[in-house]
Design a protein around this motif. Structure first.
Motif, PDB file in Angstrom:
ATOM      1  N   PRO A 289      -4.134   1.577   4.041  1.00  0.00           N
ATOM      2  CA  PRO A 289      -3.442   0.299   3.838  1.00  0.00           C
ATOM      3  C   PRO A 289      -3.201   0.002   2.362  1.00  0.00           C
ATOM      4  N   ASN A 290      -3.648   0.874   1.476  1.00  0.00           N
ATOM      5  CA  ASN A 290      -3.522   0.661   0.044  1.00  0.00           C
ATOM      6  C   ASN A 290      -2.187   1.207  -0.465  1.00  0.00           C
ATOM      7  N   MET A 291      -1.299   0.302  -0.867  1.00  0.00           N
ATOM      8  CA  MET A 291       0.029   0.705  -1.330  1.00  0.00           C
ATOM      9  C   MET A 291      -0.039   1.554  -2.603  1.00  0.00           C
ATOM     10  N   ARG A 292      -0.964   1.257  -3.488  1.00  0.00           N
ATOM     11  CA  ARG A 292      -1.084   2.038  -4.718  1.00  0.00           C
ATOM     12  C   ARG A 292      -1.457   3.492  -4.393  1.00  0.00           C
ATOM     13  N   GLY A 293      -2.291   3.689  -3.398  1.00  0.00           N
ATOM     14  CA  GLY A 293      -2.643   5.038  -2.964  1.00  0.00           C
ATOM     15  C   GLY A 293      -1.448   5.751  -2.369  1.00  0.00           C
ATOM     16  N   GLN A 294      -0.669   5.010  -1.586  1.00  0.00           N
ATOM     17  CA  GLN A 294       0.555   5.563  -1.008  1.00  0.00           C
ATOM     18  C   GLN A 294       1.493   6.060  -2.116  1.00  0.00           C
ATOM     19  N   ILE A 295       1.676   5.219  -3.115  1.00  0.00           N
ATOM     20  CA  ILE A 295       2.585   5.545  -4.211  1.00  0.00           C
ATOM     21  C   ILE A 295       2.067   6.747  -4.994  1.00  0.00           C
ATOM     22  N   ALA A 296       0.772   6.782  -5.296  1.00  0.00           N
ATOM     23  CA  ALA A 296       0.198   7.900  -6.046  1.00  0.00           C
ATOM     24  C   ALA A 296       0.352   9.215  -5.275  1.00  0.00           C
ATOM     25  N   THR A 297       0.103   9.168  -3.979  1.00  0.00           N
ATOM     26  CA  THR A 297       0.248  10.365  -3.145  1.00  0.00           C
ATOM     27  C   THR A 297       1.691  10.861  -3.158  1.00  0.00           C
ATOM     28  N   THR A 298       2.620   9.936  -3.102  1.00  0.00           N
ATOM     29  CA  THR A 298       4.033  10.278  -3.066  1.00  0.00           C
ATOM     30  C   THR A 298       4.531  10.749  -4.427  1.00  0.00           C
ATOM     31  N   GLU A 299       4.134  10.048  -5.487  1.00  0.00           N
ATOM     32  CA  GLU A 299       4.554  10.458  -6.829  1.00  0.00           C
ATOM     33  C   GLU A 299       4.057  11.859  -7.190  1.00  0.00           C
ATOM     34  N   SER A 300       2.896  12.223  -6.675  1.00  0.00           N
ATOM     35  CA  SER A 300       2.338  13.537  -6.987  1.00  0.00           C
ATOM     36  C   SER A 300       3.004  14.655  -6.186  1.00  0.00           C
ATOM     37  N   GLY A 301       3.895  14.278  -5.259  1.00  0.00           N
ATOM     38  CA  GLY A 301       4.619  15.271  -4.485  1.00  0.00           C
ATOM     39  C   GLY A 301       3.897  15.750  -3.246  1.00  0.00           C
ATOM     40  N   LEU A 302       2.799  15.098  -2.884  1.00  0.00           N
ATOM     41  CA  LEU A 302       2.034  15.526  -1.717  1.00  0.00           C
ATOM     42  C   LEU A 302       2.673  15.116  -0.396  1.00  0.00           C
ATOM     43  N   ALA A 303       3.546  14.091  -0.427  1.00  0.00           N
ATOM     44  CA  ALA A 303       4.076  13.583   0.835  1.00  0.00           C
ATOM     45  C   ALA A 303       5.321  12.738   0.632  1.00  0.00           C
ATOM     46  N   VAL A 304       5.939  12.433   1.750  1.00  0.00           N
ATOM     47  CA  VAL A 304       7.016  11.450   1.852  1.00  0.00           C
ATOM     48  C   VAL A 304       6.360  10.201   2.438  1.00  0.00           C
ATOM     49  N   ALA A 305       6.687   9.034   1.923  1.00  0.00           N
ATOM     50  CA  ALA A 305       6.047   7.802   2.378  1.00  0.00           C
ATOM     51  C   ALA A 305       7.042   6.858   3.023  1.00  0.00           C
ATOM     52  N   VAL A 306       6.517   5.991   3.869  1.00  0.00           N
ATOM     53  CA  VAL A 306       7.263   4.867   4.424  1.00  0.00           C
ATOM     54  C   VAL A 306       6.731   3.631   3.715  1.00  0.00           C
ATOM     55  N   MET A 307       7.635   2.879   3.074  1.00  0.00           N
ATOM     56  CA  MET A 307       7.231   1.649   2.397  1.00  0.00           C
ATOM     57  C   MET A 307       8.387   0.659   2.405  1.00  0.00           C
ATOM     58  N   SER A 308       8.081  -0.577   2.103  1.00  0.00           N
ATOM     59  CA  SER A 308       9.144  -1.570   2.043  1.00  0.00           C
ATOM     60  C   SER A 308       9.978  -1.320   0.797  1.00  0.00           C
TER      61      SER A 308
END
Length: 165
Positions: free
Chosen positions: A92-111
């Motif tokens: 549920p942590n948006m900052r974690g979502q962003i960090a994971t995505t910025e590092s190239g590990l994944a594609v994220a769903v976000m607003s």
């Protein structure tokens, strides 16, 4: 504080409020004590353009724990396209979502309003399905009813969100 810093602070506050304490999936509107919808926010796919995680097979996903109904809809939409996927990060942590995505590990769903400039918004051109909307609705716990601090934060958040729309 100059005008640019003020606008940035306001945008950061609205983003934090919208995605930290007041979001819900539209299926929650029938649930008691889930707040009154102020507006709907578009969900989007986001990824690092540099790493192009959307090209991987299976598709690596970073999903916010927005509720089982929305998560099911997102995963069903990906599967309906015939794409293999794997959830590599869920929080549920948006900052974690962003960090994971910025590092190239994944594609994220976000607003849409949470997508930082460092990420690219993706769509059908990258082989990803359309996503549902999310409602923004202020929700307070019953335990906060007598807290002046919560009253003030709640009031400030409502005013900021109403002004934004």
């Amino acid at each position: 504080m100059n005008q640019m810093e003020s606008a940035t602070s306001r945008a950061n506050f609205i983003s934090w409020v919208t995605h930290t304490i007041v979001t819900r999936h539209t299926a929650s509107r029938a649930v008691p004590d889930q707040g009154v919808c102020l507006f709907e926010e578009h969900l989007v796919w986001a990824a690092s353009e540099q790493h192009e995680a959307w090209r991987r097979d299976p598709l690596p996903l970073a999903l916010h724990e927005l509720g089982s109904n929305l998560r099911t809809q997102v995963l069903s939409a990906v599967a309906a396209l015939g794409r293999e996927y794997r959830v590599v990060y869920g929080s549920p942590n948006m900052r974690g979502q962003i960090a994971t995505t910025e590092s190239g590990l994944a594609v994220a769903v976000m607003s849409r309003c949470c997508v930082p400039p460092s990420l690219k918004i993706l769509d059908a051109r990258q082989g990803l399905p359309a996503l549902p909307k999310m409602e923004v609705a202020p929700v307070r716990s019953k335990d906060s009813a007598r807290s002046l601090a919560v009253d003030m934060l709640y009031s400030e958040a409502l005013n900021a969100l109403k002004q934004e729309r």
